[in-house]
Enzyme design. Structure first.
Site, PDB file in Angstrom:
ATOM      1  N   GLU A 205      -2.749  -4.430  -4.439  1.00 32.50           N
ATOM      2  CA  GLU A 205      -3.155  -3.939  -5.761  1.00 32.50           C
ATOM      3  C   GLU A 205      -2.031  -3.208  -6.453  1.00 32.50           C
ATOM      4  O   GLU A 205      -1.087  -2.757  -5.836  1.00 32.50           O
ATOM      5  CB  GLU A 205      -4.380  -3.021  -5.654  1.00 32.50           C
TER       6      GLU A 205
ATOM      7  N   GLU B 106       0.231  -2.131  -2.861  1.00 32.87           N
ATOM      8  CA  GLU B 106       0.772  -3.459  -3.167  1.00 32.87           C
ATOM      9  C   GLU B 106       0.344  -4.524  -2.150  1.00 32.87           C
ATOM     10  O   GLU B 106       0.553  -5.707  -2.377  1.00 32.87           O
ATOM     11  CB  GLU B 106       2.310  -3.465  -3.237  1.00 32.87           C
TER      12      GLU B 106
END
Length: 341
Positions: free
Chosen positions: A166, A309
């Site tokens: 994310e 991430e």
């Protein structure tokens, strides 16, 4: 969606095979448990999980107006282009791990264009949860569907191992709010330092989470209500990714705190996703350990990471590969002519 029950017969077959390998029983620890889980998920003793995808969902958050992040909101869009150009940490670790990165704009505040960008934008960022709901319930369902449908598409292309990633400045705040409600943790326990805020900013963030819960009054027994009132579009999208992976009979490797908040919401939507999830690592976010414990998940690695991430999940990929290779390539006592006594 229909999710097959965990295949206990295949998992027990993996246990028996593992016990016949040239080692003391259980001596490979988590590697054996991963091999068992992979067999139970796929129904195969040593499944081919070589095609790996990390899905990075990107979205903005209205709660950034409350000063909860050390970085400006514009960084979300800027980082999306960094992912697309291959320059982020998750890109480096994905190249190392043999995985492909798929970056999705599910709710970035600005319009982004790039040939490699997957656009599934539901809205231009969420509302400020300190003042009202993050999104409408139908927008939540769109975000969930976006995650599920993307996994369906990638599964059709041959991908069999999925990781959650994310990007969204301020997204540890809605994650903490979700965890507070669904896990029953006080905001003082669920709120961490995010991108590195100081003590005063942390106290502000705790107050924002408390206010968000008070203003929105989410129903803790209804994960859809909690996610629509307190969540983020990327968090909802990742819940969809986890459900989609399970529905396709694939492992979902969960990254850190934000991904785990999405995983908790997915579990509350359907308990059948639980055996399909692998917790990759223990984040430095203070609520992560309590959250994983509540979910019954044990992190594979402890690396003191807090980047997000999907970096922790991707770093876990080679360990999953190793677990399956050991099952496939290691000699048995009988095959090697080695006595057990």
């Amino acid at each position: 969606m229909r999710i097959r029950p965990f295949n206990e017969q295949a998992a027990e077959q993996a246990d028996r095979h593992s016990d016949h390998l040239t080692k003391p029983p259980g001596s490979l620890g988590k590697l054996e448990r991963i091999a068992r889980q992979a067999a139970g998920i796929t129904g195969e003793l040593w499944p081919d999980l070589s095609r790996k995808a990390v899905i990075v969902m990107a979205a903005d958050h209205g709660v950034c107006e409350e000063g909860v992040s050390a970085f400006p909101q514009e960084v979300t869009g800027q980082m999306v282009f960094n992912f697309l150009s291959g320059g982020a940490a998750v890109n480096v670790l994905s190249r190392h791990s043999g995985a492909d990165v798929f970056c999705v704009d599910i709710g970035v505040k600005s319009d982004l264009e790039h040939p490699a960008l997957i656009t599934r934008k539901v809205r231009y960022g969420t509302g400020n949860i300190a003042k009202g709901p993050a999104m409408e319930r139908d927008e939540l369902m769109q975000a969930l569907a976006a995650g599920i449908n993307l996994v369906d598409e990638l599964y059709a292309q041959g991908y069999r191992l999925f990781a959650t990633g994310e990007m969204g400045i301020g997204n540890t705040t809605p994650s903490a709010a979700i965890v507070s409600v669904l896990a029953g943790l006080a905001p003082e326990q669920s709120v961490g330092r995010g991108t590195g805020i100081n003590e005063q900013s942390w106290r502000t963030k705790v107050g924002v989470v408390k206010r968000a819960i008070e203003v929105n009054a989410p129903d803790a027994g209804d994960p859809y209500d909690v996610l629509s009132k307190l969540g983020g579009l990327e968090i909802a999208g990742l819940a969809g990714v986890i459900i989609g992976a399970a529905a396709n009979g694939c492992p979902a490797v969960i990254d850190g705190y934000i991904s785990s908040a999405a995983a908790l919401a997915a579990m509350r939507m359907t308990e059948r996703v639980y055996p399909y999830m692998i917790a990759s690592h223990l984040s430095q976010e203070q609520g992560h350990a309590k959250l994983l414990e509540l979910m019954g998940l044990t992190p594979v690695i402890h690396m003191d990471m807090r980047l997000g991430e999907g970096t922790g999940a991707v770093l876990c990929f080679p360990i999953i590969d190793a677990a399956i290779k050991l099952m496939r390539e290691m000699a048995t006592f009988d095959g090697a002519g080695i006595s057990r006594e």
